[in-house]
Design a protein around this motif. Structure first.
Motif, PDB file in Angstrom:
ATOM      1  N   TYR A   1       0.854  -1.181   0.000  1.00 36.74           N
ATOM      2  CA  TYR A   1       0.000   0.000   0.000  1.00 36.74           C
ATOM      3  C   TYR A   1       0.893   1.234   0.000  1.00 36.74           C
ATOM      4  CZ  TYR A   1       0.901  -0.532   5.048  1.00 36.74           C
ATOM      5  OH  TYR A   1       1.490  -0.702   6.261  1.00 36.74           O
ATOM      6  N   SER A   2       0.263   2.368  -0.175  1.00 37.91           N
ATOM      7  CA  SER A   2       1.009   3.626  -0.264  1.00 37.91           C
ATOM      8  C   SER A   2       0.766   4.474   0.965  1.00 37.91           C
ATOM      9  CB  SER A   2       0.583   4.411  -1.517  1.00 37.91           C
ATOM     10  OG  SER A   2       0.876   3.680  -2.694  1.00 37.91           O
ATOM     11  N   MET A   3       1.777   5.245   1.327  1.00 38.36           N
ATOM     12  CA  MET A   3       1.650   6.239   2.394  1.00 38.36           C
ATOM     13  C   MET A   3       2.601   7.394   2.088  1.00 38.36           C
ATOM     14  SD  MET A   3       3.804   4.846   5.707  1.00 38.36           S
ATOM     15  CE  MET A   3       2.710   3.517   6.053  1.00 38.36           C
ATOM     16  N   THR A   4       2.325   8.526   2.688  1.00 36.48           N
ATOM     17  CA  THR A   4       3.206   9.684   2.482  1.00 36.48           C
ATOM     18  C   THR A   4       4.428   9.566   3.383  1.00 36.48           C
ATOM     19  OG1 THR A   4       2.067  10.989   4.174  1.00 36.48           O
ATOM     20  CG2 THR A   4       1.200  11.112   1.924  1.00 36.48           C
ATOM     21  N   ILE A   5       5.455  10.298   3.022  1.00 33.59           N
ATOM     22  CA  ILE A   5       6.659  10.284   3.850  1.00 33.59           C
ATOM     23  C   ILE A   5       6.363  10.868   5.228  1.00 33.59           C
ATOM     24  CG2 ILE A   5       8.964  11.294   4.052  1.00 33.59           C
ATOM     25  CD1 ILE A   5       9.375  10.891   1.121  1.00 33.59           C
ATOM     26  N   ALA A   6       5.398  11.800   5.297  1.00 37.95           N
ATOM     27  CA  ALA A   6       5.008  12.343   6.602  1.00 37.95           C
ATOM     28  C   ALA A   6       4.434  11.244   7.485  1.00 37.95           C
ATOM     29  CB  ALA A   6       4.000  13.464   6.410  1.00 37.95           C
ATOM     30  N   ASP A   7       3.583  10.396   6.925  1.00 43.02           N
ATOM     31  CA  ASP A   7       3.065   9.262   7.695  1.00 43.02           C
ATOM     32  C   ASP A   7       4.169   8.271   8.023  1.00 43.02           C
ATOM     33  OD1 ASP A   7       0.504  10.313   7.616  1.00 43.02           O
ATOM     34  OD2 ASP A   7      -0.015   9.266   5.766  1.00 43.02           O
ATOM     35  N   LEU A   8       5.091   8.105   7.101  1.00 40.63           N
ATOM     36  CA  LEU A   8       6.215   7.201   7.331  1.00 40.63           C
ATOM     37  C   LEU A   8       7.040   7.659   8.527  1.00 40.63           C
ATOM     38  CD1 LEU A   8       8.013   4.834   6.439  1.00 40.63           C
ATOM     39  CD2 LEU A   8       9.136   6.386   4.837  1.00 40.63           C
ATOM     40  N   LYS A   9       7.232   8.970   8.652  1.00 43.45           N
ATOM     41  CA  LYS A   9       7.984   9.499   9.790  1.00 43.45           C
ATOM     42  C   LYS A   9       7.275   9.192  11.108  1.00 43.45           C
ATOM     43  CE  LYS A   9      10.276  13.305   7.328  1.00 43.45           C
ATOM     44  NZ  LYS A   9      10.414  14.780   7.225  1.00 43.45           N
ATOM     45  N   MET A  10       5.948   9.251  11.095  1.00 45.91           N
ATOM     46  CA  MET A  10       5.190   8.974  12.305  1.00 45.91           C
ATOM     47  C   MET A  10       5.307   7.506  12.710  1.00 45.91           C
ATOM     48  SD  MET A  10       1.725  11.202  11.649  1.00 45.91           S
ATOM     49  CE  MET A  10       1.000  10.600  13.164  1.00 45.91           C
ATOM     50  N   GLN A  11       5.313   6.598  11.716  1.00 50.18           N
ATOM     51  CA  GLN A  11       5.361   5.169  12.030  1.00 50.18           C
ATOM     52  C   GLN A  11       6.771   4.690  12.335  1.00 50.18           C
ATOM     53  OE1 GLN A  11       3.271   2.438   9.554  1.00 50.18           O
ATOM     54  NE2 GLN A  11       1.518   3.799   9.198  1.00 50.18           N
ATOM     55  N   ALA A  12       7.748   5.203  11.580  1.00 49.78           N
ATOM     56  CA  ALA A  12       9.125   4.733  11.755  1.00 49.78           C
ATOM     57  C   ALA A  12       9.793   5.387  12.959  1.00 49.78           C
ATOM     58  CB  ALA A  12       9.935   4.997  10.493  1.00 49.78           C
ATOM     59  N   GLY A  13       9.324   6.570  13.352  1.00 48.69           N
ATOM     60  CA  GLY A  13       9.925   7.237  14.503  1.00 48.69           C
ATOM     61  C   GLY A  13      11.360   7.632  14.227  1.00 48.69           C
TER      62      GLY A  13
ATOM     63  N   SER B   1      17.014   8.665   9.648  1.00 51.94           N
ATOM     64  CA  SER B   1      17.443  10.064   9.756  1.00 51.94           C
ATOM     65  C   SER B   1      16.842  10.854   8.604  1.00 51.94           C
ATOM     66  CB  SER B   1      18.971  10.146   9.718  1.00 51.94           C
ATOM     67  OG  SER B   1      19.458   9.706   8.448  1.00 51.94           O
ATOM     68  N   GLU B   2      16.999  12.166   8.664  1.00 51.91           N
ATOM     69  CA  GLU B   2      16.459  13.000   7.582  1.00 51.91           C
ATOM     70  C   GLU B   2      17.179  12.718   6.269  1.00 51.91           C
ATOM     71  OE1 GLU B   2      13.378  14.895   6.529  1.00 51.91           O
ATOM     72  OE2 GLU B   2      13.803  14.798   8.680  1.00 51.91           O
ATOM     73  N   ASP B   3      18.457  12.369   6.341  1.00 47.24           N
ATOM     74  CA  ASP B   3      19.174  12.000   5.120  1.00 47.24           C
ATOM     75  C   ASP B   3      18.567  10.736   4.502  1.00 47.24           C
ATOM     76  OD1 ASP B   3      20.893  14.135   5.387  1.00 47.24           O
ATOM     77  OD2 ASP B   3      22.415  12.968   6.495  1.00 47.24           O
ATOM     78  N   ASP B   4      18.143   9.820   5.344  1.00 42.05           N
ATOM     79  CA  ASP B   4      17.492   8.612   4.815  1.00 42.05           C
ATOM     80  C   ASP B   4      16.192   8.969   4.103  1.00 42.05           C
ATOM     81  OD1 ASP B   4      19.461   6.930   5.848  1.00 42.05           O
ATOM     82  OD2 ASP B   4      18.438   6.770   7.786  1.00 42.05           O
TER      83      ASP B   4
ATOM     84  N   GLY C   1      11.700  -0.680  -3.359  1.00 41.91           N
ATOM     85  CA  GLY C   1      12.655  -0.001  -4.227  1.00 41.91           C
ATOM     86  C   GLY C   1      13.829   0.596  -3.500  1.00 41.91           C
ATOM     87  N   THR C   2      13.880   0.428  -2.181  1.00 42.60           N
ATOM     88  CA  THR C   2      14.984   0.972  -1.397  1.00 42.60           C
ATOM     89  C   THR C   2      15.604  -0.150  -0.569  1.00 42.60           C
ATOM     90  OG1 THR C   2      13.666   1.520   0.567  1.00 42.60           O
ATOM     91  CG2 THR C   2      13.664   3.131  -1.231  1.00 42.60           C
ATOM     92  N   ASP C   3      16.555   0.217   0.264  1.00 46.36           N
ATOM     93  CA  ASP C   3      17.180  -0.725   1.190  1.00 46.36           C
ATOM     94  C   ASP C   3      16.799  -0.408   2.633  1.00 46.36           C
ATOM     95  OD1 ASP C   3      18.473  -2.140  -0.816  1.00 46.36           O
ATOM     96  OD2 ASP C   3      20.194  -0.783  -0.832  1.00 46.36           O
ATOM     97  N   TYR C   4      15.576   0.077   2.797  1.00 53.81           N
ATOM     98  CA  TYR C   4      15.125   0.478   4.129  1.00 53.81           C
ATOM     99  C   TYR C   4      13.969  -0.423   4.597  1.00 53.81           C
ATOM    100  CZ  TYR C   4      17.862   4.708   3.443  1.00 53.81           C
ATOM    101  OH  TYR C   4      18.893   5.589   3.218  1.00 53.81           O
ATOM    102  N   ILE C   5      14.059  -0.780   5.874  1.00 51.42           N
ATOM    103  CA  ILE C   5      13.008  -1.548   6.525  1.00 51.42           C
ATOM    104  C   ILE C   5      12.811  -0.967   7.917  1.00 51.42           C
ATOM    105  CG2 ILE C   5      14.601  -3.271   7.440  1.00 51.42           C
ATOM    106  CD1 ILE C   5      12.449  -5.384   7.044  1.00 51.42           C
ATOM    107  N   PHE C   6      11.577  -0.966   8.390  1.00 49.60           N
ATOM    108  CA  PHE C   6      11.308  -0.408   9.715  1.00 49.60           C
ATOM    109  C   PHE C   6      10.248  -1.261  10.414  1.00 49.60           C
ATOM    110  CE2 PHE C   6       8.373   1.625   6.854  1.00 49.60           C
ATOM    111  CZ  PHE C   6       7.189   1.778   7.554  1.00 49.60           C
TER     112      PHE C   6
END
Length: 792
Positions: free
Chosen positions: A254-266, A270-273, A373-378
């Motif tokens: 599913y899709s979410m905004t990066i703003a929502d991603l920041k809320m879930q990933a805490g 980092s901001e660079d990520d 599409g990235t190398d990130y997992i949370f």
């Protein structure tokens, strides 16, 4: 461990034999979820793009808004088609059939039933059954003892009269407190999650896509959550079973905004990520290509341009093995201790004390969210409160409930898939019918001008052809000449009627339309009796019912799939409910719903964790089953084999099998009651006859006694009368003798007075004596005749 190395992989996935510590690392989870996504996206057997296109196509047909471009290609329409005068709007044939099936299943009624199947509950159930059997066997003895002593000894409440009644009571009425508590909790959970809407989505997915899915989660804030999962975004491992119980992993994109991603990933990124993630999704998912990376403040909050970017998330979970390793170590006091050790622990080769390895392997669930599409997992890690059946704590199940009927090699054809080829033919026939109607011409006539020129009016003038046409249109008469300008006879008819109109193509197209409509009914099993079409006026009611029953049987696999998913979902809720004891706030919230008082509810909830439950759906009987049951009830009532109150109770039982058993039991019991009443009536009749005979004998005896008393009275009266007569005779004789004696004395006395005087006196005395004797005789005669009482 380097998971990019193929040596450490199994079918592309990281090795399941890795240690517990390695599986807990984000690198392991990232590699697993990346492989999971790309296998799903690029697998040739279940190709993501083909699957996505098929699901979107089916849904467009189910909504009646499929693309009309294919119909234009089939009709060879290019460029501007406005001159065709055709309405390209699709005919809503498929939506009608989909709505008929979906609404019919949504309206199906059922109750979720929970039954404890652990040994503790089984023992309680057995004890209750034994108690009821004991009450049944001792009922007569206790009643007789109660009558003799006057002390109440019979048990209160229902007492069965046969072992069949005991079995029926245990099946229909007996419920333990924990079972009632769990049923209430499941009902509350379904209602709180608006399950009516979730089940409508699930049924529609089964009809349209051939697959349904839902997810059950335990939230520390809101409790047990149920969510519909879109099959178009569902990712699973290969399954050979329609219920997907053997899958290793499952997830959804599913899709979410990066703003929502920041809320879930805490603080996991980092901001660079986040900038790197935004760079990966720039120009994708309708995100802008150009954006700023500098922060700015909006409404007092730090904001970035890419916070509104939409990114794809794979939310997934997978099952793997987990080693439990313990060491049993002797101590100096002769005892031993058991200590938990890491999975890679090895006991020392030289040890002063005796050591023993104790270990086992259980299944666990890891979950995480991968940014595609990235190398990130949370949010990666081992799931808390994994649902485990109490009978086998080493097993666990994923949170996803999936069912796909008629599954073969991960593919199946839904009802809409079957309809689409014939729906296309119906749409083409509809478009061609419009085209035929647009090109149709009214009826007309062809005029032979030569026969209509110079037709004489009879007054020296002539008609023009237009005047003759007007006369023909108004009167139907035509005037023409059969001689041409050269004086030769001509055989040409002056007017020929032109049929024009719609022609035979229209009827042909209507036949094509009806044929394909019937084909849809044939391939889906939804006939006229079910799709609300006008049934044949010549069809009998029984025939229509059989047709409806056949239609319901044709779609039974879809209905069974939905009921199976609902039952498993309820079972998953029951296992989640047993974990609520770990959350104080949730425990209190559910406790207020389950029991009468908060304390009783808390006690029930604490008991839930020691019980294992079997979940069943008590589905309401179909109309055909209801009619058959009602027919049996009416026959029993007509034959006076059933009471009205028994019929009302049987109708209230949802389970048709139990209802039939109850009908048999009630008929048998009522028959026994009638036989007992007949026996009692016979005994009462015999008693009445015996009493009547006794009364008759008593009356006869009394009559004989009365006759004997009367006879004795007569004899006694006769005897007394004779005694009185004798006594009277004696008295009269005595009086007579006395009178004679007195007379003699008088005669002697009078002898001295003279013979004359003596004679007079003697005559008077004799007369007096005679009168007295006559009077006494008269009294005796009257006394004999009963006209006088005893003489004095």
């Amino acid at each position: 461990m380097i998971y990019g190395n193929n040596k450490n992989k199994l079918n592309g996935y990281p090795s399941p034999l890795a240690s517990n510590e390695e599986k807990a690392t984000k690198e392991y989870g990232l590699e697993y979820l990346k492989t999971m996504y790309y296998e799903w996206h690029n697998n040739g057997d279940v190709y993501f793009r083909d699957l996505k296109m098929r699901y979107n196509r089916n849904r467009s047909y189910a909504e009646g808004n499929q693309d009309v471009g294919k119909y234009k290609d089939l009709l060879d329409v290019q460029g501007d088609s406005s001159y065709l005068n055709i309405d390209w709007t699709p005919v809503s044939v498929v939506p009608k059939f989909v709505d008929v099936i979906v609404n019919g299943m949504v309206n199906q009624e059922y109750d979720v039933k929970a039954k404890s199947i652990d040994p503790i509950a089984a023992n309680k159930r057995l004890e209750k059954k034994k108690q009821m059997l004991g009450d049944m066997l001792s009922k007569d003895f206790l009643e007789s003892l109660e009558d003799e002593t006057g002390i109440p000894l019979t048990p209160n409440g229902f007492v069965a009269q046969s072992s069949e009644e005991v079995d029926m009571f245990m099946a229909l009425n007996y419920k333990q407190n924990v079972e009632i508590a769990l049923e209430k909790a499941i009902e509350y959970t379904l209602d709180k999650n608006d399950f009516d809407e979730v089940k409508r989505y699930m049924i529609r997915d089964l009809v349209v896509l051939g697959l349904c899915a839902a997810k059950v989660e335990l939230s520390p804030i809101s409790g047990v959550k149920i969510r519909h999962v879109d099959p178009a975004n569902l990712i699973t491992s290969f399954s050979a079973k329609p219920d997907y119980k053997n899958i290793r992993h499952a997830g959804e994109v599913y899709s979410m905004t990066i703003a929502d991603l920041k809320m879930q990933a805490g603080d996991e990124f980092s901001e660079d990520d986040y900038i790197k993630i935004a760079r990966e999704y720039a120009g994708k998912n309708n995100n802008p290509v150009n954006y700023g990376t500098q922060a700015y403040y909006e409404n007092g909050n730090e904001t970035y341009d890419y916070d509104k970017f939409s990114v794809n998330i794979l939310d997934a979970e997978f099952i793997t093995s987990h080693s439990l390793k313990y060491e049993k170590k002797e101590n100096r006091f002769g005892g031993y201790s058991v200590n938990k050790k890491p999975s890679n622990y090895k006991k020392p080769k030289k040890s002063k004390t005796k050591r023993e390895d104790i270990g086992s392997t259980v299944k666990v669930i890891y979950k995480g969210k991968y940014i595609v599409g990235t190398d990130y997992i949370f949010n990666y890690g081992m799931m808390k409160d994994m649902p485990r059946p109490k009978s086998n704590l080493s097993e666990t199940n994923l949170s996803y409930i999936i069912y796909q009927p008629n599954l073969y090699k991960m593919k199946s054809r839904s009802l809409v898939d079957r309809m689409i080829p014939f729906a296309d033919q119906i749409q083409l026939a509809h478009l061609k019918i419009q085209h035929v109607l647009a090109k149709s011409r009214p009826k007309g006539a062809a005029f032979e001008i030569g026969s209509l020129e110079n037709v004489s009016k009879g007054d020296g003038g002539t008609f023009t052809p237009m005047e003759l046409q007007e006369i023909y249109d108004q009167t139907g008469n035509i005037y023409y000449r059969r001689i041409d300008d050269e004086g030769q006879m001509t055989g040409a008819m002056p007017i020929q009627e032109l049929e024009n109109g719609i022609g035979r193509d229209f009827n042909t197209l209507i036949g094509v339309y009806n044929h394909n409509m019937q084909m849809i009914r044939d391939v889906t099993g939804v006939n006229e009796a079910r799709d609300a079409s006008q049934p044949s006026s010549e069809a009998l009611v029984g025939v229509q019912k059989l047709a409806l029953l056949a239609s319901n049987n044709a779609t039974r696999d879809v209905n069974d799939a939905y009921l199976n998913a609902t039952r498993r979902l309820s079972q998953c809720i029951s296992m989640r409910m047993q974990d609520l004891v770990n959350y104080k706030g949730l425990h209190s919230m559910y406790s207020n719903v389950i029991g009468d008082t908060a304390m009783q509810s808390i006690d029930m909830m604490k008991k839930l964790s020691i019980h294992e439950f079997g979940i069943t759906l008590d589905v309401a009987p179909s109309e055909e089953e209801k009619q058959l049951m009602e027919q049996n009830i009416q026959v029993s009532l007509a034959q006076k084999e059933l009471r009205l109150e028994d019929a009302i109770m049987i109708r209230s039982i949802r389970n048709i099998k139990m209802a039939n058993q109850m009908l048999i039991l009630r008929r048998k019991k009522y028959k026994q009651e009638q036989e007992e009443q007949a026996r009692q009536a016979s005994e009462q009749n015999a008693q009445l006859q015996q009493q009547s005979a006794q009364q008759s004998a008593q009356l006869k005896q009394q009559e004989m006694q009365s006759e004997m008393q009367i006879e004795q009275s007569k004899i006694q009266s006769k005897t007394e009368a004779e005694m009185q007569l004798k006594q009277l005779d004696y008295q009269l004789k005595e009086q007579f003798e006395q009178a004679q004696h007195e007379r003699r004395l008088r005669e002697i006395e009078l002898g001295n007075l003279g013979k004359e005087g003596a004679a007079n006196i003697q005559g008077e005395v004799r007369k007096s004596v005679q009168q007295q004797s006559a009077m006494n005789q008269s009294q005796m005669i009257e006394q004999r005749q009963g006209k006088r009482g005893p003489l004095e």
